[in-house]
Design an enzyme around this catalytic site. Structure first.
Site, PDB file in Angstrom:
ATOM      1  N   ASP A  73      94.193 -17.756  -6.333  1.00  0.00           N
ATOM      2  CA  ASP A  73      94.954 -18.995  -6.514  1.00  0.00           C
ATOM      3  C   ASP A  73      95.834 -18.974  -7.763  1.00  0.00           C
ATOM      4  O   ASP A  73      96.440 -19.996  -8.105  1.00  0.00           O
ATOM      5  CB  ASP A  73      93.992 -20.195  -6.622  1.00  0.00           C
ATOM      6  CG  ASP A  73      93.592 -20.764  -5.258  1.00  0.00           C
ATOM      7  OD1 ASP A  73      94.354 -20.593  -4.287  1.00  0.00           O
ATOM      8  OD2 ASP A  73      92.522 -21.388  -5.185  1.00  0.00           O
ATOM      9  N   ARG A  84      88.242 -20.530 -10.073  1.00  0.00           N
ATOM     10  CA  ARG A  84      89.538 -20.473 -10.761  1.00  0.00           C
ATOM     11  C   ARG A  84      89.397 -20.404 -12.283  1.00  0.00           C
ATOM     12  O   ARG A  84      90.415 -20.327 -12.992  1.00  0.00           O
ATOM     13  CB  ARG A  84      90.408 -21.686 -10.371  1.00  0.00           C
ATOM     14  CG  ARG A  84      90.729 -21.749  -8.872  1.00  0.00           C
ATOM     15  CD  ARG A  84      91.888 -22.688  -8.584  1.00  0.00           C
ATOM     16  NE  ARG A  84      93.150 -22.216  -9.175  1.00  0.00           N
ATOM     17  CZ  ARG A  84      94.289 -22.880  -9.147  1.00  0.00           C
ATOM     18  NH1 ARG A  84      94.337 -24.068  -8.555  1.00  0.00           N
ATOM     19  NH2 ARG A  84      95.377 -22.391  -9.707  1.00  0.00           N
ATOM     20  N   CYS A 126     103.242 -26.613  -6.881  1.00  0.00           N
ATOM     21  CA  CYS A 126     102.027 -25.917  -7.331  1.00  0.00           C
ATOM     22  C   CYS A 126     102.360 -24.544  -7.910  1.00  0.00           C
ATOM     23  O   CYS A 126     101.643 -24.047  -8.778  1.00  0.00           O
ATOM     24  CB  CYS A 126     101.054 -25.713  -6.175  1.00  0.00           C
ATOM     25  SG  CYS A 126     100.443 -27.224  -5.447  1.00  0.00           S
ATOM     26  N   HIS A 134      95.190 -33.227  -5.823  1.00  0.00           N
ATOM     27  CA  HIS A 134      95.930 -33.147  -7.089  1.00  0.00           C
ATOM     28  C   HIS A 134      97.053 -34.186  -7.038  1.00  0.00           C
ATOM     29  O   HIS A 134      97.662 -34.391  -5.980  1.00  0.00           O
ATOM     30  CB  HIS A 134      96.605 -31.782  -7.261  1.00  0.00           C
ATOM     31  CG  HIS A 134      95.750 -30.710  -7.861  1.00  0.00           C
ATOM     32  ND1 HIS A 134      95.835 -29.392  -7.457  1.00  0.00           N
ATOM     33  CD2 HIS A 134      94.829 -30.735  -8.862  1.00  0.00           C
ATOM     34  CE1 HIS A 134      94.997 -28.649  -8.183  1.00  0.00           C
ATOM     35  NE2 HIS A 134      94.366 -29.442  -9.041  1.00  0.00           N
TER      36      HIS A 134
HETATM   37  N1  ARG Z   1      93.789 -23.565  -3.818  1.00  0.00           N
HETATM   38  C1  ARG Z   1      94.243 -24.220  -5.000  1.00  0.00           C
HETATM   39  C2  ARG Z   1      93.193 -25.202  -5.482  1.00  0.00           C
HETATM   40  O1  ARG Z   1      92.589 -25.826  -4.647  1.00  0.00           O
HETATM   41  C3  ARG Z   1      95.546 -24.905  -4.761  1.00  0.00           C
HETATM   42  C4  ARG Z   1      96.143 -25.493  -6.001  1.00  0.00           C
HETATM   43  C5  ARG Z   1      97.402 -26.228  -5.748  1.00  0.00           C
HETATM   44  N2  ARG Z   1      98.024 -26.596  -6.968  1.00  0.00           N
HETATM   45  C6  ARG Z   1      98.551 -27.795  -7.238  1.00  0.00           C
HETATM   46  N3  ARG Z   1      99.205 -27.940  -8.329  1.00  0.00           N
HETATM   47  N4  ARG Z   1      98.351 -28.811  -6.434  1.00  0.00           N
HETATM   48  O2  ARG Z   1      92.953 -25.358  -6.651  1.00  0.00           O
END
Ligand code: ARG
Length: 262
Positions: A62, A87, A255, A161
């Site tokens: 990610d 992450r 993102c 988010h």
């Molecule tokens: N797979 C990532 C997560 O769930 C996607 C992040 C997307 N980033 C964002 N700024 N919305 O953390």
């Protein structure tokens, strides 16, 4: 002209599930993700922006979502602390990138996922909470970045988010999906942005609000046709990009893009 930080999706994959968009059993195409990302990067270059790159690290699928790497205002960097262990190792990599370039980096005490949840809108910061970024981090963000922080409660797990439910268009206006916010936060948004562009469920479902505006031109997912038309009626130019492969991880153009405000 804006200055953006991006991370090539060399190691992009969907191998775990930390948001409802991610299905580790579904196929994904890394090469296509890279091509789509290159198109997004070229779109910014064509608009006259600067794009800097951070090296992608193996084992961090990610990391392409650079928006989650920090929040940067006036050369001050608030580093991030991810909710999910998957992450966590991205945080020091992004903090180091800024430190190596002479930025003043503050390590957070509370969970915050950078510009995923903290968006500069004119003189204030709009800050989401409910899924990732903690409410406690909002006070910390205000102290570190020295801008008033307005807390917004996210209520729909699909829009986990803030940048999946709200896009800052310019210093005085936004686009958003009302149903992604609590009733109280919806009232606050109506008060602050009476002329906001309102997205519909179809726009949001293609992550149409995960868009990047320079105040005049909005780069958004090409599938968000209703939102593009609404933006055009409101006087913005739109550029559609296809990042459908990255959407499988729950991300869109915004993102992939961290704004560096030196
Ligand atoms: N797979 C990532 C997560 O769930 C996607 C992040 C997307 N980033 C964002 N700024 N919305 O953390």
């Amino acid at each position: 002209m804006r200055r953006y930080l991006m991370c090539r999706p060399t190691h992009f994959a969907v191998t775990y599930r930390i948001n409802p968009w991610m299905d580790p059993t579904a196929p994904y195409d890394n090469a296509l993700a890279v091509r789509q990302w290159e198109t997004l990067r070229q779109t910014y270059l064509d608009l006259g922006h600067t794009v800097e790159l951070i090296d992608p690290l193996p084992g961090l699928p990610d990391m392409v979502f650079a928006a989650n790497g920090a929040t940067v205002v006036d050369g001050r960097v608030l580093a991030v602390q991810f909710r999910d262990a998957e992450r966590a190792d991205e945080a020091p990599a992004y903090a180091a990138w800024f430190r190596e370039r002479g930025f003043d980096v503050t390590e957070p005490k509370h969970t915050n996922e950078g510009e995923g949840d903290i968006l500069l809108a004119g003189d204030v910061l709009l800050a989401g909470t409910g899924f990732r970024t903690s409410h406690a981090s909002h006070a910390e963000t205000q102290e570190v970045l020295q801008r008033p922080v307005i807390t917004l409660q996210l209520v729909d797990p699909a829009y986990y988010h803030l940048d999946t439910a709200l896009c800052v268009l310019d210093d005085t206006n936004i686009a958003y999906l009302p149903s992604a916010f609590s009733p109280g936060s919806q009232a606050v948004l109506r008060q602050l942005y009476p002329h906001a562009v309102i997205a519909n469920a179809e726009d949001a479902a293609v992550l149409g609000l995960n868009a990047v505006s320079n105040g005049r031109t909005v780069v958004l997912p090409v599938q968000a046709t209703h939102l593009a038309a609404e933006l055009q009626s409101a006087g913005y130019q739109t550029v559609g990009v296809d990042v459908s492969e990255l959407r499988k991880a729950g991300g869109g153009p915004k993102c992939c893009t961290l704004e560096v405000r030196a």
